[in-house]
Design a protein around this motif. Structure first.
Motif, PDB file in Angstrom:
ATOM      1  N   ARG A   1      -6.222 -41.360 -27.190  1.00 23.35           N
ATOM      2  CA  ARG A   1      -5.087 -40.088 -27.662  1.00 23.35           C
ATOM      3  C   ARG A   1      -6.086 -39.181 -26.820  1.00 23.35           C
ATOM      4  O   ARG A   1      -5.074 -38.192 -26.554  1.00 23.35           O
ATOM      5  CB  ARG A   1      -4.932 -40.472 -29.401  1.00 23.35           C
ATOM      6  N   PHE A   2      -6.760 -38.766 -27.558  1.00 25.28           N
ATOM      7  CA  PHE A   2      -7.954 -37.802 -26.906  1.00 25.28           C
ATOM      8  C   PHE A   2      -7.398 -37.138 -25.000  1.00 25.28           C
ATOM      9  O   PHE A   2      -7.446 -36.268 -25.141  1.00 25.28           O
ATOM     10  CB  PHE A   2      -9.593 -38.278 -26.836  1.00 25.28           C
ATOM     11  N   ALA A   3      -7.424 -38.747 -24.703  1.00 27.35           N
ATOM     12  CA  ALA A   3      -7.136 -38.402 -22.818  1.00 27.35           C
ATOM     13  C   ALA A   3      -5.354 -38.158 -22.936  1.00 27.35           C
ATOM     14  O   ALA A   3      -5.373 -37.650 -21.957  1.00 27.35           O
ATOM     15  CB  ALA A   3      -7.870 -40.177 -22.416  1.00 27.35           C
ATOM     16  N   GLY A   4      -4.809 -38.550 -23.693  1.00 29.11           N
ATOM     17  CA  GLY A   4      -3.349 -38.422 -23.513  1.00 29.11           C
ATOM     18  C   GLY A   4      -3.346 -37.416 -24.164  1.00 29.11           C
ATOM     19  O   GLY A   4      -1.964 -36.727 -24.004  1.00 29.11           O
ATOM     20  N   SER A   5      -4.094 -36.389 -24.950  1.00 26.82           N
ATOM     21  CA  SER A   5      -3.126 -35.316 -25.792  1.00 26.82           C
ATOM     22  C   SER A   5      -4.094 -33.557 -25.031  1.00 26.82           C
ATOM     23  O   SER A   5      -4.482 -32.769 -25.900  1.00 26.82           O
ATOM     24  CB  SER A   5      -3.307 -34.919 -27.046  1.00 26.82           C
ATOM     25  N   LEU A   6      -4.334 -34.212 -23.572  1.00 25.40           N
ATOM     26  CA  LEU A   6      -5.590 -33.299 -23.466  1.00 25.40           C
ATOM     27  C   LEU A   6      -4.747 -31.504 -23.422  1.00 25.40           C
ATOM     28  O   LEU A   6      -5.186 -30.640 -23.612  1.00 25.40           O
ATOM     29  CB  LEU A   6      -6.215 -33.332 -21.496  1.00 25.40           C
ATOM     30  N   ASP A   7      -3.666 -31.651 -23.246  1.00 29.43           N
ATOM     31  CA  ASP A   7      -2.824 -30.780 -22.636  1.00 29.43           C
ATOM     32  C   ASP A   7      -2.255 -29.328 -24.386  1.00 29.43           C
ATOM     33  O   ASP A   7      -2.875 -28.690 -24.461  1.00 29.43           O
ATOM     34  CB  ASP A   7      -1.434 -30.553 -22.207  1.00 29.43           C
TER      35      ASP A   7
ATOM     36  N   LEU B   1      -4.931 -30.806 -27.192  1.00 27.53           N
ATOM     37  CA  LEU B   1      -6.020 -30.081 -27.048  1.00 27.53           C
ATOM     38  C   LEU B   1      -6.478 -28.702 -26.389  1.00 27.53           C
ATOM     39  O   LEU B   1      -7.525 -27.568 -27.169  1.00 27.53           O
ATOM     40  CB  LEU B   1      -7.235 -31.075 -26.985  1.00 27.53           C
ATOM     41  N   ALA B   2      -5.866 -28.576 -24.667  1.00 30.39           N
ATOM     42  CA  ALA B   2      -6.831 -27.650 -24.906  1.00 30.39           C
ATOM     43  C   ALA B   2      -6.149 -26.364 -25.009  1.00 30.39           C
ATOM     44  O   ALA B   2      -6.391 -24.790 -25.222  1.00 30.39           O
ATOM     45  CB  ALA B   2      -6.186 -27.370 -23.214  1.00 30.39           C
TER      46      ALA B   2
ATOM     47  N   ALA C   1      -8.611 -37.260 -32.725  1.00 27.25           N
ATOM     48  CA  ALA C   1      -9.284 -36.299 -31.668  1.00 27.25           C
ATOM     49  C   ALA C   1      -9.719 -34.668 -32.359  1.00 27.25           C
ATOM     50  O   ALA C   1     -10.952 -34.307 -31.024  1.00 27.25           O
ATOM     51  CB  ALA C   1      -8.252 -36.441 -30.682  1.00 27.25           C
ATOM     52  N   GLU C   2      -8.931 -33.786 -32.932  1.00 26.72           N
ATOM     53  CA  GLU C   2      -9.433 -32.504 -32.838  1.00 26.72           C
ATOM     54  C   GLU C   2     -10.542 -32.489 -33.308  1.00 26.72           C
ATOM     55  O   GLU C   2     -11.683 -32.335 -33.194  1.00 26.72           O
ATOM     56  CB  GLU C   2      -8.271 -32.218 -33.943  1.00 26.72           C
TER      57      GLU C   2
ATOM     58  N   MET D   1     -13.101 -32.687 -30.653  1.00 32.87           N
ATOM     59  CA  MET D   1     -13.016 -31.923 -29.426  1.00 32.87           C
ATOM     60  C   MET D   1     -14.029 -31.075 -30.902  1.00 32.87           C
ATOM     61  O   MET D   1     -15.173 -30.031 -30.100  1.00 32.87           O
ATOM     62  CB  MET D   1     -11.510 -31.217 -29.514  1.00 32.87           C
TER      63      MET D   1
END
Lengths: 378, 279
Positions: free
Chosen positions: A166-172, A174-175, A344-345, A348
């Motif tokens: 999920r982390f890798a798939g939602s990088l935008d 998350l950024a 994932a949050e 981060m």
């Protein structure tokens, strides 16, 4: 070389050998070691290796390296059993005994690496980093094994692999959240809160009655609950990051004030009298003696505040925010049962918080290199 | 045994000093009382003292006799309760603002975040001396105390004796005419102490400074001083002022000579007489 029976390795060998005597999983399609001959062979080899090492045949980094390789292969076998062979959800004693066997080997391997001593500082630091890294990776595997092995519902606790995906798939996303919460709210609030705390502490130090008048008041502010402050700040400063920065200012101000005030009192009597004997003025004494002596205290506050600031900004976002931000994402994704996104949050936030803290700790080491707690490493 | 001209009256003024130089320190009927929760403590009582330029004066006495307090009063680190005190002809306060003296404390009191060089130049920085001259003076005075080559080290990387030498260089680097030293070698072992005593004497004869030196060691006081001030506690007062007439270039062997032992004996008698006051 130290001789004698290595109990951890003996335990690893016995656990691995014992694992072979029990089924791997129950359920509609029960799995035994006969169904996965390659895995069974590896477990037997693992047991034999551990038994051999139990005689104390390798020590230190060599033992650490051998056990790392064996453990990594063991983890790969265990994951294969869980996912490909179908032991997931209903894992039984055979599987868990094998996990405990790897655990014992990892434990012994980390101890072996941790006992490494070198006069070369760079090499020592590199090896010292390996220990928490290996331990962290092991905990992640254990988390994966337990959640998959017992079939824990992902709403309760998602597996690390799901969180990573999920982390890798939602990088935008998350950024964007990182930018909103950390870069805008945390950094600006941190700078304003720490800066004003520092300046007020100088004022408090200079004007004696303020110490009696302002410090108790500051204490009161620091005791205010953040969940009470945050909605008020949102009303005052709007939904965007400014209100979160205000919450961060309130949270970071007081630790900085108190620490700097006590830091300014930290210079010794002789050192002050020395300044006095030179006829030095207030500001000369402040800059040449009292502030340098206060630096360990000031950095203490900077480190405490680095984690407080992130917590404050995330919690404040629960009380009104534009549709971006780490706190906003956590509160909405929990409502939508997307727990992997919440995690994932969290990952981060943990990474950003640790990096922030680490940066402060590095600065501290550079500035207060003279302090007894760092001196020995010079 | 030589009869000792002990001054039984603490209020009697000391004999006029033999020196012909300018008077650096002059104390008349000096009193200093600390107000504490348990009532007043009479730290100094009726002190009369003259120190001439170029003198090496030691204050000796048991703990609590006020020798450090007297030194601190000269340095304007304590406030007088009564009497008059002048340093270089002005009040101690003015003398401090004039940077008339260098003070060496019991502990080196070097700032751990500054290198040895920057510790030595600290007073120069405060006085606004330009950077190039600061470095030049640091080199000169570190050389004088045999610490050349340690400029870039930090205080905690040096031994106790070296640290104390650095603090002496720091007190000397702005070239004050008066050097006030409060048991500077008290925390050091005897071998280092002997060595530093010799170095201090060399320094004194090289620079011609006036030195006021607090100690509780009789051999140290006799070895170093031109004038020994024997003090006694409760209340802190001067009970004897003993001039010595040894040549300026002394060496440690001198401590075995009869003349040395005679002076040491007189100091010891003075201390003993002061002590009997209590009994």
């Amino acid at each position: 070389m130290r001789r004698g029976l290595d109990l951890w390795m003996l335990a690893a060998a016995l656990l691995a050998a014992g694992a072979l005597g029990f089924p791997l999983s129950a359920g509609d399609l029960p799995l035994s070691w006969f169904d996965v001959p390659a895995a069974a062979v590896y477990v037997a080899l693992f047991a034999a290796l551990c038994a051999w090492l139990a005689g104390g045949r390798a020590q230190g980094l060599v033992l650490g390296a051998i056990l790392s390789v064996a453990a990594v292969l063991g983890v790969a076998v265990a994951l294969h059993l869980l996912y490909d062979a179908g032991a997931g959800g209903q894992a039984r004693l055979g599987f868990w005994l094998f996990v405990f066997a790897i655990w014992a080997a990892v434990w012994r391997g980390i101890a072996a690496i941790g006992s490494f001593r070198s006069l070369n500082r760079g090499r020592q630091r590199g090896v010292d980093l390996l220990v928490p890294l290996a331990f962290g990776l092991w905990l992640v595997f254990l988390w994966e094994a337990v959640t998959v092995g017992f079939g824990v519902p992902q709403v309760l606790l998602p597996t690390p692999s799901m969180i990573a995906a999920r982390f890798a798939g939602s990088l935008d996303i998350l950024a964007a959240d990182f930018n909103q919460t950390f870069v805008k709210a945390v950094i600006s609030g941190y700078i304003m809160g720490c800066g004003s705390g520092f300046l007020v502490s100088i004022l408090v130090d200079r004007v004696p009655f303020l110490k009696r008048g302002l410090l108790p008041l500051g204490n009161l502010v620091s005791a205010l609950p953040i969940v009470g402050i945050a909605p008020i700040m949102v009303m005052w400063f709007g939904f965007d990051w400014q209100s979160k920065a205000a919450v961060v200012v309130i949270m970071t101000f007081f630790p900085m004030l108190v620490n700097t005030v006590s830091g300014l009192a930290a210079a010794g009597a002789l050192e002050r009298e020395l300044m006095r004997s030179y006829g030095a003025g207030y500001w000369q004494t402040l800059f040449k003696l009292r502030l340098p002596a206060a630096m360990p205290f000031i950095f203490n506050a900077l480190k405490i505040n680095s984690t407080l600031a992130l917590i404050g900004a995330i919690v404040a976002e629960f009380f009104g925010t534009p549709i971006v931000g780490m706190g906003f994402r956590i509160s909405t994704e929990v409502g939508r049962m997307n727990v992997d996104m919440v995690w994932a949050e969290i990952v981060m936030a943990a990474l950003a918080g640790s990096a922030f803290y680490g940066a402060m700790a590095l600065c501290e080491r550079g500035v207060t290199f003279w302090h007894p707690s760092y001196r020995q490493r010079h | 045994m030589t009869p000792l001209p002990l001054q039984s009256e603490p209020t009697a003024p000391p004999e006029p000093a033999a020196g012909d130089g300018r008077r650096v320190v002059q104390a008349r009927d000096l009193t200093l009382t600390f107000q504490t929760a348990d009532g007043p403590v009479y730290a100094l009582s009726n002190i009369d003292l003259d120190i001439e330029q170029g003198d090496f004066v030691s204050f000796i006495g048991p703990s609590g006799c006020g020798k450090t307090t007297l030194l601190r009063a000269i340095a304007d680190l304590e406030h007088l309760s009564g009497g008059t005190l002048t340093v270089n002809g002005v009040s101690p306060h003015q003398a401090r603002l004039n940077r008339d003296y260098g003070y060496v404390f019991q502990a080196p009191a070097l700032y751990p975040w500054r290198s040895i060089e920057r510790n030595v130049t600290l007073p120069l920085e405060i006085m606004g001396v330009p950077r190039a001259e600061r470095r030049e003076r640091a080199r000169t005075y570190l050389d004088l105390v045999n610490l050349a080559g340690f400029e870039k080290k930090f205080p905690w990387q040096l031994s106790g004796g070296m640290q104390q030498r650095a603090s002496i260089a720091r007190a000397l680097c702005f070239d004050p005419a008066l050097l006030l030293m409060d048991e500077p070698f008290g925390a050091l072992d005897e071998i280092v102490r002997d060595h530093l005593n010799e170095q201090l004497l060399q320094l004194w004869s090289k620079t011609g400074k006036t030195v006021v030196f607090v100690t509780h060691s009789i051999p140290e006081a006799v070895f170093l001083s031109t004038k020994i001030v024997v003090m006694s506690p409760r209340p802190g007062r001067i009970i004897d002022v003993i001039p010595t007439d040894f040549p300026r270039d002394r060496n440690l062997d001198m401590r075995e000579t009869p003349a040395f032992l005679e002076v040491a004996h007189r100091v010891r008698e003075g201390l003993r007489a002061g002590h009997s006051y209590d009994d």
